[in-house]
Write a protein that holds these residues in place. Structure first.
Motif, mmCIF file in Angstrom:
data_model
loop_
_atom_site.group_PDB
_atom_site.id
_atom_site.type_symbol
_atom_site.label_atom_id
_atom_site.label_comp_id
_atom_site.label_asym_id
_atom_site.label_seq_id
_atom_site.Cartn_x
_atom_site.Cartn_y
_atom_site.Cartn_z
ATOM 1 N N ASP A 133 -12.927 19.243 80.025
ATOM 2 C CA ASP A 133 -13.959 20.211 80.408
ATOM 3 C C ASP A 133 -15.205 20.053 79.536
ATOM 4 O O ASP A 133 -16.338 20.097 80.023
ATOM 5 C CB ASP A 133 -13.429 21.639 80.282
ATOM 6 C CG ASP A 133 -12.404 21.972 81.352
ATOM 7 O OD1 ASP A 133 -12.112 21.092 82.193
ATOM 8 O OD2 ASP A 133 -11.885 23.105 81.348
ATOM 9 N N ARG B 253 -19.048 18.936 80.498
ATOM 10 C CA ARG B 253 -20.248 19.689 80.118
ATOM 11 C C ARG B 253 -21.279 18.777 79.469
ATOM 12 O O ARG B 253 -22.481 18.866 79.751
ATOM 13 C CB ARG B 253 -19.889 20.811 79.140
ATOM 14 C CG ARG B 253 -19.087 21.961 79.729
ATOM 15 C CD ARG B 253 -19.023 23.125 78.755
ATOM 16 N NE ARG B 253 -18.055 24.118 79.186
ATOM 17 C CZ ARG B 253 -16.793 24.164 78.774
ATOM 18 N NH1 ARG B 253 -16.347 23.261 77.914
ATOM 19 N NH2 ARG B 253 -15.974 25.095 79.219
ATOM 20 N N LEU C 177 -17.845 23.450 86.319
ATOM 21 C CA LEU C 177 -18.307 22.707 85.148
ATOM 22 C C LEU C 177 -19.197 21.536 85.524
ATOM 23 O O LEU C 177 -19.848 20.940 84.674
ATOM 24 C CB LEU C 177 -17.100 22.173 84.357
ATOM 25 C CG LEU C 177 -16.234 23.216 83.655
ATOM 26 C CD1 LEU C 177 -14.947 22.574 83.157
ATOM 27 C CD2 LEU C 177 -17.000 23.812 82.487
#
Length: 235
Positions: free
Chosen positions: A60, A64, A93
């Motif tokens: 994740d 980003r 995301l």
């Protein structure tokens, strides 16, 4: 096509890499988040395949960072869970596609090719300045019609300078935008890269040094600033 595979299961990662090679898709492997960030800082990838659950910075967090970089690199998320909430959070995301483990390699190849085709329709503009032509999509540079072979880091530095359209870019800005946030602020990497880039581009020198300030593309216009070219102690 060059792909970054971020996967902490070595056998799976190697199997995917070998399978992609048979499909003429080059692939690099990162077994943890730190390695993934390092590879992303020095290489240009057409696509990223991210396992969400990896050591170090998570998939994740990698997603980003990719989105924040503005590179436009499409992201395909891998997960062992097939819950809609997990997929929704991944898409939130910045993921462009999702694949649940276990998966068929053929499906992965099809999804990667589909993402690559989609990416080809959103091409960054070709920039031209002072006889220089820079194509960010094809990663090509021409000077007065002559092809100039550059390393990825040299291309990244030139891309920042060209985007400034003759404006001055400080060494600190180049370090921030062409390297990564972990780069040593006291390194001489910027000076060395700019010097090598000048030589690759050839004479007459195109990159001017503004002593005590930074670097700019010499457009031939009088800016009123004292600029220095190779051979000076300010290079």
């Amino acid at each position: 096509m060059r792909v970054l595979i971020v996967e902490d299961e070595p056998h799976l990662a190697e199997a995917v890499r070998d399978g992609l090679r048979l499909e003429a898709i080059a692939a690099d492997i990162a077994g943890d988040g730190d390695t993934a960030l390092e590879l992303l800082s020095v290489n240009s990838y057409d696509l990223a395949v991210l396992d969400r659950d990896i050591p170090g910075p998570s998939g994740d967090e990698i997603a980003r960072r990719i989105v924040a970089s503005g590179s436009g690199t499409p992201i395909l998320m891998l997960t062992a869970a097939d819950r809609i909430d997990d997929k929704a959070s991944g898409f939130g995301l910045g993921a462009d596609d999702y694949l649940t483990k276990p998966f068929d390699l053929r499906e992965l190849v099809l999804r990667l090719r589909a993402l690559d085709r989609r990416r080809a329709h959103v091409r960054p503009p070709v920039r031209e300045i002072a006889g220089l032509r820079l194509d960010p999509f094809r990663r090509e540079v021409f000077r007065d019609g002559r092809y100039v072979a550059l390393t990825r880091k040299q291309f990244a530095v030139l891309e920042v300078l060209v985007a400034a359209e003759g404006g001055v870019i400080t060494a600190e800005e180049l370090l921030e935008r062409a390297w990564d946030e972990h780069a040593d602020p006291f390194t001489n990497a910027v000076r060395i890269t700019v010097s090598a880039l000048r030589k690759r581009l050839g004479e007459p020198w195109l990159i001017a040094t503004v002593p005590g300030v930074g670097y700019r593309i010499d457009t031939g216009m009088d800016t009123g600033m004292d600029t220095t070219h190779p051979g000076s102690t300010h290079e």
